[in-house]
Design a protein around this motif. Structure first.
Motif, PDB file in Angstrom:
ATOM      1  N   VAL A  44       6.543  10.439 -11.674  1.00 10.37           N
ATOM      2  CA  VAL A  44       5.552  11.196 -10.956  1.00 10.37           C
ATOM      3  C   VAL A  44       4.311  10.175 -10.408  1.00 10.37           C
ATOM      4  O   VAL A  44       4.267  10.255  -9.071  1.00 10.37           O
ATOM      5  N   SER A  45       3.809   9.370 -11.213  1.00 11.41           N
ATOM      6  CA  SER A  45       2.783   8.531 -10.940  1.00 11.41           C
ATOM      7  C   SER A  45       3.508   7.419  -9.786  1.00 11.41           C
ATOM      8  O   SER A  45       2.688   7.228  -9.041  1.00 11.41           O
ATOM      9  N   ALA A  46       4.508   6.934  -9.978  1.00 11.18           N
ATOM     10  CA  ALA A  46       5.234   6.221  -9.047  1.00 11.18           C
ATOM     11  C   ALA A  46       5.371   6.750  -7.635  1.00 11.18           C
ATOM     12  O   ALA A  46       5.196   6.289  -6.649  1.00 11.18           O
ATOM     13  N   TRP A  47       5.548   8.032  -7.695  1.00  8.54           N
ATOM     14  CA  TRP A  47       5.536   8.689  -6.345  1.00  8.54           C
ATOM     15  C   TRP A  47       4.183   8.815  -5.769  1.00  8.54           C
ATOM     16  O   TRP A  47       4.235   8.946  -4.760  1.00  8.54           O
TER      17      TRP A  47
ATOM     18  N   HIS B 226       0.727  -1.218  -0.081  1.00 13.53           N
ATOM     19  CA  HIS B 226      -0.033   0.045  -0.018  1.00 13.53           C
ATOM     20  C   HIS B 226       0.877   1.117  -0.207  1.00 13.53           C
ATOM     21  O   HIS B 226       0.363   2.304   0.052  1.00 13.53           O
ATOM     22  N   MET B 227       2.195   1.201  -0.036  1.00 15.40           N
ATOM     23  CA  MET B 227       3.110   2.425   0.134  1.00 15.40           C
ATOM     24  C   MET B 227       3.241   3.050  -1.220  1.00 15.40           C
ATOM     25  O   MET B 227       3.525   2.105  -2.292  1.00 15.40           O
ATOM     26  N   THR B 228       3.486   4.236  -1.268  1.00 16.68           N
ATOM     27  CA  THR B 228       3.937   4.904  -2.422  1.00 16.68           C
ATOM     28  C   THR B 228       5.379   5.014  -2.333  1.00 16.68           C
ATOM     29  O   THR B 228       5.928   4.987  -1.148  1.00 16.68           O
TER      30      THR B 228
ATOM     31  N   ILE C 263      11.710   1.987  -1.566  1.00 12.26           N
ATOM     32  CA  ILE C 263      12.325   2.903  -2.538  1.00 12.26           C
ATOM     33  C   ILE C 263      12.747   2.159  -3.791  1.00 12.26           C
ATOM     34  O   ILE C 263      12.863   2.303  -4.771  1.00 12.26           O
ATOM     35  N   GLY C 264      13.795   0.967  -3.455  1.00 14.53           N
ATOM     36  CA  GLY C 264      14.266   0.175  -4.145  1.00 14.53           C
ATOM     37  C   GLY C 264      13.190  -0.677  -5.235  1.00 14.53           C
ATOM     38  O   GLY C 264      13.378  -0.377  -6.346  1.00 14.53           O
ATOM     39  N   VAL C 265      12.276  -1.086  -4.761  1.00 11.03           N
ATOM     40  CA  VAL C 265      11.203  -1.698  -5.416  1.00 11.03           C
ATOM     41  C   VAL C 265      10.573  -0.740  -6.374  1.00 11.03           C
ATOM     42  O   VAL C 265      10.126  -0.731  -7.696  1.00 11.03           O
ATOM     43  N   ALA C 266      10.158   0.459  -5.551  1.00 14.02           N
ATOM     44  CA  ALA C 266       9.227   1.603  -6.548  1.00 14.02           C
ATOM     45  C   ALA C 266      10.249   1.760  -7.623  1.00 14.02           C
ATOM     46  O   ALA C 266       9.818   2.060  -8.951  1.00 14.02           O
ATOM     47  N   ILE C 267      11.659   2.121  -7.454  1.00 16.92           N
ATOM     48  CA  ILE C 267      12.374   2.615  -8.594  1.00 16.92           C
ATOM     49  C   ILE C 267      12.649   1.409  -9.546  1.00 16.92           C
ATOM     50  O   ILE C 267      12.520   1.554 -10.868  1.00 16.92           O
TER      51      ILE C 267
END
Lengths: 100, 319
Positions: free
Chosen positions: B230-233, B163-165, B178-182
């Motif tokens: 931006v959307s990943a953020w 659920h985290m951004t 952060i790593g997975v999001a990037i």
């Protein structure tokens, strides 16, 4: 005075125009040419909102998008001509010329 | 705002039903109902169902674009008529005539707008469903409070809550998030960029490449990555998985289309013809008869009326 009133009256449709123009500049090119009609759905909606106002424009645009499905024949499909209002007298009778 | 909620209700109901269905399925197959992986697989299932439901639309579009080959001569006649005229009015007139020609022939090479627009509320619905579940609120249908709690507590590999951004990741200083999001963003950028590049360079006719739309597409190719970042953020990792799988689906589908059913007249179509010709040669078959590939009748266009000539006076006639 009436000029600024007029601007205020047109504000809602100009807000919609701003949204549509930015959609057409930014998001629309991502898909390339997809519309089966001329003018394209977004252009049609833009014109419809400009000429018919927000409510009728969105209604016309929504119906156009529903028409733009893979089984549609496509072709040229312009917005309905907006008819100018007829002038009326104070009592409400309709006059033979257009509203000024 | 209430009308909006009413419109979204059926979409959210279907999304929840599919998600919960897949969640039950994965759990039945031995998955841990609370693990992030189970939820990611459910999201993958959701993508597969939604995109597969759209296959008939895609196929229909390709078939009709093949059929539009038959009226190519007519289209070429129109293009010739407006050749070199780049002002707005000529282009508009040309597009009008082209569309009218397609309508008369009963074929249309364009995909139509409705399928594209349908996908936007689906994504929006998914964001809403996941946000609600994240707040442990029961959804509109099958997503009960118990399942919502399970989702909000689920983590991928025990360290990456779905659920985290990316913004949350930075706020909490969680390196795995952060790593997975990037990583997700990078894969998305690459797949999106590659798909778009494939469509633009290979599956468009020279005429399409001349249109002003094409230049805009080129510029956007380089703006998309910024959008995605931006959307990943802003969006939770769960929605990013949806987007990612959807992107990969599009990529594979596009590669199949470019290989098997390219846009007539595009580079990909020429490449396909060359491939087929080589195959025929290898098999020892004679090449497709040149005569059958009917030559384009060159259309003589009279843009100017033949000027009448004055009779010469008798004294100056040559005979």
């Amino acid at each position: 005075m009436s000029r600024s009133l007029q601007r205020l009256r047109l504000l809602p449709r100009n807000i919609c125009v701003a949204i549509l123009v930015s959609y057409r500049a930014v998001i629309s090119p991502l898909y390339g040419d997809v519309c089966r009609y001329y003018p394209s759905c977004s252009s049609y909606t833009l014109q419809a909102i400009q000429q018919h106002g927000v409510v009728r424009g969105i209604w016309l645009g929504a119906r156009r998008i529903l028409r733009c499905h893979p089984w549609a024949a496509g072709g040229v499909d312009d917005i309905p001509e907006p008819h100018p209002r007829l002038a009326t007298t104070r009592a409400g009778f309709v006059l033979a010329h257009k509203e000024q | 705002m209430d009308i909006f909620a009413l419109l979204m209700w059926p979409i959210k109901w279907v999304i929840e039903a599919i998600l919960v269905g897949f969640h039950t399925l994965v759990t039945a197959l031995g998955g841990d109902p609370g693990s992030g992986l189970t939820w990611v697989l459910s999201i993958v299932g959701l993508v597969l169902v939604i995109r597969s439901a759209m296959i008939p639309l895609t196929v229909r579009q390709i078939v009709s674009s093949r059929k539009s080959l038959e009226i190519q001569p007519e289209i070429q006649r129109i293009q010739k008529k407006y050749k070199g005229k780049k002002d707005q009015f000529s282009r508009e007139a040309m597009q009008r005539e082209t569309m009218e020609a397609y309508r008369k022939a009963g074929t249309n090479p364009f995909a139509s707008c409705l399928p594209l627009l349908i996908q936007m509320p689906i994504f929006l619905g998914l964001v809403q469903v996941l946000t609600d579940a994240n707040n442990r609120m029961p959804g509109v249908g099958l997503l009960t409070e118990r399942l919502a709690t399970l989702f909000s507590e689920s983590t991928l590999f025990g360290v990456v809550p779905l659920h985290m951004t990316m913004a949350d990741g930075f706020a909490e200083g969680s390196l795995p998030v952060i790593g997975v999001a990037i990583l997700l963003t990078l894969i998305m950028v690459v797949t999106q960029f590659y798909t778009q590049l494939q469509i633009m360079t290979k599956n468009q006719t020279p005429a399409m490449k001349e249109s002003p739309m094409y230049k805009q597409q080129r510029i956007l190719l380089y703006i998309i990555p910024v959008f995605l970042l931006v959307s990943a953020w802003l969006f939770p990792l769960g929605t990013m998985f949806y987007w990612l799988v959807s992107n990969i689906y599009t990529l594979v589908q596009q590669l199949i289309i470019i290989n098997k059913l390219p846009t007539p007249g595009s580079e990909a179509a020429l490449a396909r013809e060359a491939r087929l010709a080589r195959k025929r040669q290898r098999m020892g078959l004679p090449p497709i008869d040149e005569a059958t590939a009917a030559e384009e009748p060159s259309v003589e266009l009279k843009t100017q009326r033949q000027q009448p000539r004055a009779k010469r006076p008798k004294s100056r006639r040559e005979d």
